[in-house]
Design a protein around this motif. Structure first.
Motif, short mmCIF file in Angstrom:
data_model
loop_
_atom_site.label_atom_id
_atom_site.label_comp_id
_atom_site.label_asym_id
_atom_site.label_seq_id
_atom_site.Cartn_x
_atom_site.Cartn_y
_atom_site.Cartn_z
N UNK A 99 3.97 4.66 3.58
CA UNK A 99 2.57 5.11 3.69
C UNK A 99 2.53 6.61 3.97
N UNK A 100 3.38 7.06 4.92
CA UNK A 100 3.40 8.48 5.25
C UNK A 100 3.86 9.31 4.05
N UNK A 101 4.93 8.84 3.39
CA UNK A 101 5.44 9.57 2.21
C UNK A 101 4.38 9.64 1.13
N UNK A 102 3.71 8.52 0.88
CA UNK A 102 2.70 8.48 -0.16
C UNK A 102 1.53 9.41 0.14
N UNK A 112 0.83 -1.19 0.00
CA UNK A 112 0.00 0.00 0.00
C UNK A 112 0.87 1.26 0.00
N UNK A 113 1.88 1.27 0.86
CA UNK A 113 2.78 2.43 0.96
C UNK A 113 3.48 2.71 -0.35
N UNK A 114 4.07 1.66 -0.94
CA UNK A 114 4.77 1.83 -2.21
C UNK A 114 3.77 2.18 -3.31
N UNK A 115 2.59 1.57 -3.24
CA UNK A 115 1.56 1.86 -4.24
C UNK A 115 1.12 3.32 -4.22
N UNK A 116 0.85 3.86 -3.05
CA UNK A 116 0.39 5.26 -2.96
C UNK A 116 1.50 6.20 -3.45
N UNK A 117 2.72 5.92 -2.98
CA UNK A 117 3.85 6.76 -3.39
C UNK A 117 3.99 6.75 -4.91
#
Lengths: 257, 222
Positions: free
Chosen positions: A240-243, A154-159
Motif C-alpha cells: 500500500x505504501x509503495x503503491x 489493494x496494495x498490489x493493485x495500486x502498485x
C-alpha cells in the motif's frame, strides 16, 4: 477543508455509480453478475471434486470447503485486478481536472469492498440455509482474513496500476507469474498436508495464510498453527505504501498518456 | 487570473524532445478571451492541458484564482459505455451541480433525441461534440478551455451555439486553440503566440495572427 472533503466524496460517489452501471455492460442482470460468477465457479469446483473424492479435506461439505477456499482467494484477486485497472478504464473521465487518479482507485476499492462483503454474506447464507448447517462461525478470523485479503489486493493493485502503465512487459510477466497462485494458495488442499520443506516454500505465498485463516472461522476444530498474520500484514502495508508513493510521484504521468 | 510561474514542459516524440514551454512566466489576464496560436506540433493542446491541470509541468507551477473548465474538444471526455444522460449526470455530480437541472438543460440544448439515452459509444463525432458543448455550457466557469472545436450541426444549431456562447462570454473568458483564423477572430480579442517554448501576448488578435503568418512564411523560406 470540509468543502474539499465533500467534493472528494461527491467525485468518488459519482465514479462508484458509473462503475455499477457499466462494469457488466449491457448484460442482462447487470451488477448481479458480481455474485453469479463466484457462485457458478464454486458450484463447478464442488461438483468436480465431489465426483473424484469421497470427502473434502475438512468437514463433509464440498461446497463449504471450496467456498471458504475460493472466496478468500477471490477477494484478493478481484481487488488486485480491479484496482490495477482503475485509471485505465476511467481514462476518458480523467479529462475532468477535478477527477484524480487516486479518486478512481478509491472508488473501485470502496465498491469492491462492499461487493465482496455482500457476495460473501450471500453465499454463506445460501450454503447455510440450503446445503449445510455448519455449526458455528467465529467472526474474528473471518473478518481478519477479509481485511488482509482486501489490503493485500489493494496494495498490489495500486502498485500495479502505476507499473502496468509504464511497462506492458511487466504486466505480461506479472500475469504469468500470478496465474499459478490459484493452485498454490491452499484452495483445493490444506497446507498441513504438504510435506516439509515444500510447505515452508508454500507459506511464502501470503494468500495461503489468508485462505487458511478464513477457513479457521468456519471449521472450529481446524487449527492452522502456521498462519503468520504479521507477515501478511507487513507485506500488505508495504505494498500500500509503495503503491501510494508511486502514485504520488508518477500520478501526473499516469494521467497524461 | 491564470498565472504560469517559471513553467517548463517538454515531451518526447519519435525519440526527439520537444519543448512546449521553457521557463515561462506569464499571466493570462481576466477579462480577455485569448486565442492560442502556434504552428502544428508546437504544443498548443499540451499547454491547454497544463492550464486545465490534467497535465503536470516538468518544472514550475500554475496558479489559478478562477474556475477553469476541462479542455473541451475532440478527444472525448465521455465514458463510451454510459449513455449521454448518464455522462451528464456524472459531470453534474463531480462539479456539485443539480443533476436534474443539468440533464434537462443538455437534453434540450444538444437535440440528440432518443440518442441521449443511448451509449455515447454509438454516437457520431458530431453528436459527441453537441453533447460536449451542451454540458460545458450548462456549467458556469470563469474560463472555458476550448481545443479545436469545429462547427457542429446544421446552420440553426451553429446559430444557437454561437448565441449561447456569446451570452457566456459576457461573464466568462475563453482560451481557445484553433487552426481557423476565422474562428479565432469570432471569439477572441487577444492572442498568445506559442513559439520555440516562449509565449508572447498580443492585445489584439489581429496582430497575433499577422505575426504568426509572417513567422510561418519565414520558416517556409528557410
Amino acid at each position: 477543508m470540509i468543502a474539499a472533503l465533500r467534493q472528494r466524496f461527491r467525485i468518488i460517489a459519482a465514479l462508484v455509480i458509473r462503475e455499477i452501471t457499466t462494469r457488466y455492460g449491457t448484460r442482462i442482470g447487470g451488477y448481479a453478475w458480481a455474485i453469479i460468477e463466484p457462485v457458478a465457479f464454486i458450484a463447478t469446483l464442488s461438483l468436480i471434486f465431489s465426483a473424484i473424492a469421497r470427502t473434502p479435506p475438512l468437514g463433509r461439505s464440498f461446497m463449504l470447503f471450496y467456498a471458504t477456499g475460493y472466496l478468500a482467494f477471490w477477494i484478493y484477486r478481484t481487488m488486485a485486478d480491479q484496482v490495477s485497472k482503475s485509471v485505465q478504464v476511467n481514462k476518458a473521465l480523467l479529462t475532468y481536472p477535478v477527477v484524480s487518479p487516486l479518486d478512481t482507485i478509491l472508488a473501485r476499492t470502496t465498491l469492491q469492498i462492499v461487493t465482496q462483503f455482500v457476495v460473501c454474506v450471500a453465499i454463506f447464507s445460501g450454503i447455510f440455509l440450503l446445503i449445510e448447517h455448519f455449526s458455528s462461525i467465529s467472526p474474528a478470523p473471518v473478518l481478519a482474513a477479509f481485511f488482509l485479503a482486501i489490503s493485500l489486493g489493494m496494495g498490489i493493485g495500486i502498485t500495479n496500476c502505476v507499473l502496468f502503465h509504464f511497462s506492458g512487459l511487466y504486466e505480461k510477466i506479472f500475469q504469468i507469474v500470478s496465474r499459478p497462485l490459484f493452485f498454490i494458495s491452499g484452495i483445493f488442499f490444506l497446507p498441513d498436508s504438504i510435506p516439509h520443506p515444500y510447505r515452508e516454500y508454500l507459506l511464502w505465498n501470503p494468500i495461503a495464510h489468508i485462505v487458511s485463516l478464513f477457513r479457521q472461522g468456519f471449521y472450529p476444530t481446524y487449527r492452522a498453527h502456521y498462519i503468520d498474520i504479521s507477515y501478511v500484514l507487513a507485506l500488505s502495508a508495504s505494498f500500500v505504501v509503495a503503491g501510494l508513493s508511486l502514485l504520488a510521484v508518477f500520478g501526473a504521468k499516469v494521467r497524461e498518456a | 487570473m491564470i498565472r504560469l510561474e517559471q513553467v517548463s514542459k517538454s515531451f518526447k516524440f519519435k525519440g526527439k524532445t520537444h519543448h512546449v514551454v521553457r521557463d515561462v512566466s506569464f499571466t493570462i489576464p481576466r477579462g480577455r478571451s485569448v486565442g492560442l496560436i502556434g504552428r502544428n506540433g508546437a504544443g498548443k493542446s499540451t499547454l491547454l492541458r497544463l492550464i486545465a491541470g490534467i497535465a503536470a509541468p516538468d518544472r514550475g507551477q500554475i496558479i489559478k484564482t478562477a474556475s477553469v473548465s476541462w479542455p473541451l474538444g475532440f478527444a472525448g471526455s465521455f465514458h463510451t459505455a454510459l449513455t449521454g444522460e448518464q455522462n451528464v449526470r456524472f459531470v453534474a455530480r463531480i462539479y456539485g451541480k443539480d443533476t436534474e437541472a443539468l440533464v434537462s438543460y443538455v437534453e434540450d440544448f444538444a437535440e440528440l433525441g432518443q440518442h441521449f439515452r443511448r451509449p455515447v459509444g454509438s454516437y457520431s463525432s458530431g453528436m459527441k461534440a453537441r453533447l460536449a458543448f451542451g454540458v460545458s455550457m450548462g456549467i458556469a466557469f470563469d474560463y472555458y478551455l476550448i481545443d479545436e472545436v469545429t462547427a457542429v450541426g446544421d446552420t440553426n444549431f451553429k446559430k444557437k451555439c454561437s448565441m449561447v456562447f456569446h451570452e457566456r462570454l459576457k461573464e466568462s473568458d475563453i482560451v481557445m486553440v484553433s487552426h481557423s483564423a476565422g474562428t479565432l477572430r469570432q471569439f477572441c480579442n487577444s492572442g498568445i503566440l506559442l513559439e520555440d517554448g516562449k509565449l508572447t501576448f498580443y492585445e489584439d488578435i489581429e496582430e497575433a495572427l499577422q505575426i504568426h503568418q509572417s513567422n510561418m512564411a519565414e520558416r517556409t523560406r528557410i
